[in-house]
Design a protein around this motif. Structure first.
Motif, PDB file in Angstrom:
ATOM      1  N   LEU A   1       0.944  -1.213  -0.019  1.00 49.07           N
ATOM      2  CA  LEU A   1      -0.075   0.023  -0.030  1.00 49.07           C
ATOM      3  C   LEU A   1       0.904   1.132  -0.046  1.00 49.07           C
ATOM      4  O   LEU A   1       0.482   2.295  -0.543  1.00 49.07           O
TER       5      LEU A   1
ATOM      6  N   LEU B   1      -9.171   3.644   0.489  1.00 49.20           N
ATOM      7  CA  LEU B   1      -9.246   2.236   0.139  1.00 49.20           C
ATOM      8  C   LEU B   1     -10.446   1.827  -0.516  1.00 49.20           C
ATOM      9  O   LEU B   1     -11.438   1.767   0.284  1.00 49.20           O
TER      10      LEU B   1
ATOM     11  N   VAL C   1     -12.907  -0.550   1.256  1.00 51.62           N
ATOM     12  CA  VAL C   1     -13.697  -0.283   2.442  1.00 51.62           C
ATOM     13  C   VAL C   1     -14.615   0.739   2.026  1.00 51.62           C
ATOM     14  O   VAL C   1     -14.456   1.886   1.423  1.00 51.62           O
TER      15      VAL C   1
ATOM     16  N   TYR D   1      -5.339  -4.800  11.444  1.00 48.58           N
ATOM     17  CA  TYR D   1      -5.388  -3.364  10.885  1.00 48.58           C
ATOM     18  C   TYR D   1      -4.201  -2.615  11.360  1.00 48.58           C
ATOM     19  O   TYR D   1      -3.236  -2.903  12.210  1.00 48.58           O
ATOM     20  N   GLY D   2      -3.971  -1.441  10.938  1.00 50.01           N
ATOM     21  CA  GLY D   2      -2.939  -0.423  11.390  1.00 50.01           C
ATOM     22  C   GLY D   2      -3.606   0.124  12.759  1.00 50.01           C
ATOM     23  O   GLY D   2      -4.854   0.345  12.436  1.00 50.01           O
TER      24      GLY D   2
ATOM     25  N   GLU E   1       1.474  -1.472  12.278  1.00 49.62           N
ATOM     26  CA  GLU E   1       0.727  -2.369  11.302  1.00 49.62           C
ATOM     27  C   GLU E   1       0.501  -3.413  11.686  1.00 49.62           C
ATOM     28  O   GLU E   1       1.558  -4.227  12.184  1.00 49.62           O
ATOM     29  N   LYS E   2      -0.627  -3.881  11.851  1.00 42.88           N
ATOM     30  CA  LYS E   2      -1.265  -5.281  12.492  1.00 42.88           C
ATOM     31  C   LYS E   2      -0.343  -5.908  13.535  1.00 42.88           C
ATOM     32  O   LYS E   2       0.310  -6.836  13.543  1.00 42.88           O
TER      33      LYS E   2
ATOM     34  N   VAL F   1      -6.901   2.138  11.907  1.00 42.08           N
ATOM     35  CA  VAL F   1      -6.889   2.876  10.808  1.00 42.08           C
ATOM     36  C   VAL F   1      -7.720   2.154   9.911  1.00 42.08           C
ATOM     37  O   VAL F   1      -7.752   0.932   9.353  1.00 42.08           O
ATOM     38  N   LEU F   2      -9.025   3.025   9.397  1.00 36.75           N
ATOM     39  CA  LEU F   2     -10.117   2.227   8.648  1.00 36.75           C
ATOM     40  C   LEU F   2     -10.071   2.116   7.043  1.00 36.75           C
ATOM     41  O   LEU F   2     -10.553   1.598   6.487  1.00 36.75           O
ATOM     42  N   GLY F   3      -9.131   2.999   6.694  1.00 32.72           N
ATOM     43  CA  GLY F   3      -8.801   3.117   5.187  1.00 32.72           C
ATOM     44  C   GLY F   3      -9.349   4.427   4.441  1.00 32.72           C
ATOM     45  O   GLY F   3      -9.360   4.572   3.242  1.00 32.72           O
TER      46      GLY F   3
ATOM     47  N   TYR G   1      -7.807   8.508   4.555  1.00 38.43           N
ATOM     48  CA  TYR G   1      -6.330   9.135   5.281  1.00 38.43           C
ATOM     49  C   TYR G   1      -6.621  10.580   4.484  1.00 38.43           C
ATOM     50  O   TYR G   1      -6.828  10.756   3.442  1.00 38.43           O
TER      51      TYR G   1
ATOM     52  N   GLN H   1       5.020  -0.524   3.795  1.00 39.23           N
ATOM     53  CA  GLN H   1       3.719  -0.351   4.574  1.00 39.23           C
ATOM     54  C   GLN H   1       3.245   1.318   4.647  1.00 39.23           C
ATOM     55  O   GLN H   1       4.312   2.078   5.114  1.00 39.23           O
TER      56      GLN H   1
ATOM     57  N   THR I   1       1.750   2.628   6.886  1.00 38.76           N
ATOM     58  CA  THR I   1       1.370   2.640   8.158  1.00 38.76           C
ATOM     59  C   THR I   1       3.083   2.956   8.872  1.00 38.76           C
ATOM     60  O   THR I   1       3.076   4.003   9.735  1.00 38.76           O
TER      61      THR I   1
HETATM   62  C1  G1P Z   1      -4.272  -1.718   5.045  1.00 43.92           C
HETATM   63  C2  G1P Z   1      -3.612  -1.055   6.071  1.00 43.92           C
HETATM   64  C3  G1P Z   1      -4.102  -1.054   7.178  1.00 43.92           C
HETATM   65  C4  G1P Z   1      -5.502  -0.549   7.258  1.00 43.92           C
HETATM   66  C5  G1P Z   1      -6.450  -1.449   6.585  1.00 43.92           C
HETATM   67  C6  G1P Z   1      -7.797  -0.949   6.481  1.00 43.92           C
HETATM   68  O1  G1P Z   1      -4.382  -3.227   5.195  1.00 43.92           O
HETATM   69  O2  G1P Z   1      -2.230  -1.651   5.565  1.00 43.92           O
HETATM   70  O3  G1P Z   1      -3.287  -0.152   8.124  1.00 43.92           O
HETATM   71  O4  G1P Z   1      -5.942  -0.727   8.791  1.00 43.92           O
HETATM   72  O5  G1P Z   1      -6.251  -1.506   5.341  1.00 43.92           O
HETATM   73  O6  G1P Z   1      -8.622  -1.647   5.841  1.00 43.92           O
HETATM   74  P1  G1P Z   1      -4.854  -4.303   4.323  1.00 43.92           P
HETATM   75  O7  G1P Z   1      -6.431  -4.468   4.626  1.00 43.92           O
HETATM   76  O8  G1P Z   1      -4.777  -4.024   2.946  1.00 43.92           O
HETATM   77  O9  G1P Z   1      -4.134  -5.593   4.729  1.00 43.92           O
END
Ligand code: G1P
Length: 286
Positions: A110, A130, A133, A171-172, A187-188, A200-202, A204, A226, A228
């Protein structure tokens, strides 16, 4: 400075959604009657964004086509006087909005996807949405909330939503102080290493300085660059604020999340909602 750019990372191959995504980009899967990507482009438009930068992949040119003129279809609908359908076909891209696409040739994550938009956004603040989402908050959509917070504070702003402890590792996760400033981002994380349960919901909103941070970010979790991690690095230079999002958040990159979103969106669809609810009721009684 107002926010005129949004970046939509859409280069992923959608393996979580196979077989549906073998020949169709996952962002074109419809939620009821509209592809996921169109929801996020409309969200950006309603938030005042003028230019969307689509970060895409060689196998996903259908994404660009969705927002382009489809001359044959439009001519056909015009000749048959199907004006309502013509309007729908023409307005996949909201009037006056620009869409620019850039390629992410390598699946480096990302953070790398966002960095691919740098030649377009240059030295401007920009939103990131994103497309997996889908957020719903009719009073003020998620991106509009971030744009409003940016207008007030002139800092990067990140939409957060609390998640149950069992979901933290997906999630982040952000640490946030009492003044609403972000203190840490991971991150995660494992739940016992997480600074909170604020995910972090997607959605920003970044000052352009994030692009410098991204240029220096090494591969992190999953061997990917990342976003994040670049945000955590940006915290050393700039304040970053948290915006708690209170609307609905649907993870449409996940099969079950997508089904749940379909159920919710179908029930409130202006034309289909009433009939769908009746069918649902019937099906549940059987
Ligand atoms: C990504 C981001 C993560 C965020 C998430 C939200 O992760 O890296 O920080 O919380 O989107 O959906 P992914 O879902 O692509 O693994």
């Amino acid at each position: 400075m107002s926010v005129k750019f949004a970046v939509i990372p859409a280069a992923g191959l959608g393996s979580r959604f196979l077989p549906a995504t073998k020949a169709i980009p996952k962002e074109l899967i419809p939620l009821v009657d509209k592809p996921l990507i169109q929801y996020v482009v409309e969200e950006a438009y309603e938030a005042g964004i003028e230019t969307v930068v689509l970060v895409t992949h060689a196998a996903k040119s259908a994404l660009e086509n969705h927002f382009d003129v489809q001359y044959e279809l439009e001519t056909e609908l015009e000749q048959r006087n199907k004006l309502a359908l013509l309007g729908i076909a023409r307005n996949t891209l909201p009037a006056g909005m620009n869409i620019v696409s850039v390629r992410q040739g390598k699946a480096l994550g990302l953070g790398h996807a966002v960095a691919c938009a740098a030649p377009v956004v240059q030295n401007n603040p920009f939103a990131v949405l994103l497309p997996d989402v889908i957020c719903y908050q009719p009073a003020q959509n998620a991106t509009a909330q971030l744009v409003a917070a940016y207008a007030q504070h002139q800092t990067s702003v990140i939409a957060l939503q609390s998640v149950p402890p069992s979901e933290v590792h997906k999630y982040g996760i952000a640490g946030v102080d009492e003044a609403g400033k972000i203190t840490q981002l991971i991150e995660k994380p494992a739940v016992d290493k997480a600074p909170s349960n604020l995910a972090v919901l997607g959605r920003y909103l970044f000052t352009p300085r994030i692009l410098q941070a991204l240029a220096q970010t090494q591969r992190g979790v999953g061997g990917e660059i990342q976003l994040t991690d670049a945000m955590q690095a940006l915290l050393q230079h700039e304040t970053m604020r948290a915006a708690t999002f209170t609307g609905e958040v649907h993870d449409c990159g996940d099969k079950l999340g997508f089904l749940a979103a379909t159920l919710t969106f179908a029930q409130r669809h202006p034309e289909l909602g009433a009939a769908f609810k009746a069918q649902l009721k019937q099906a549940l009684m059987e």
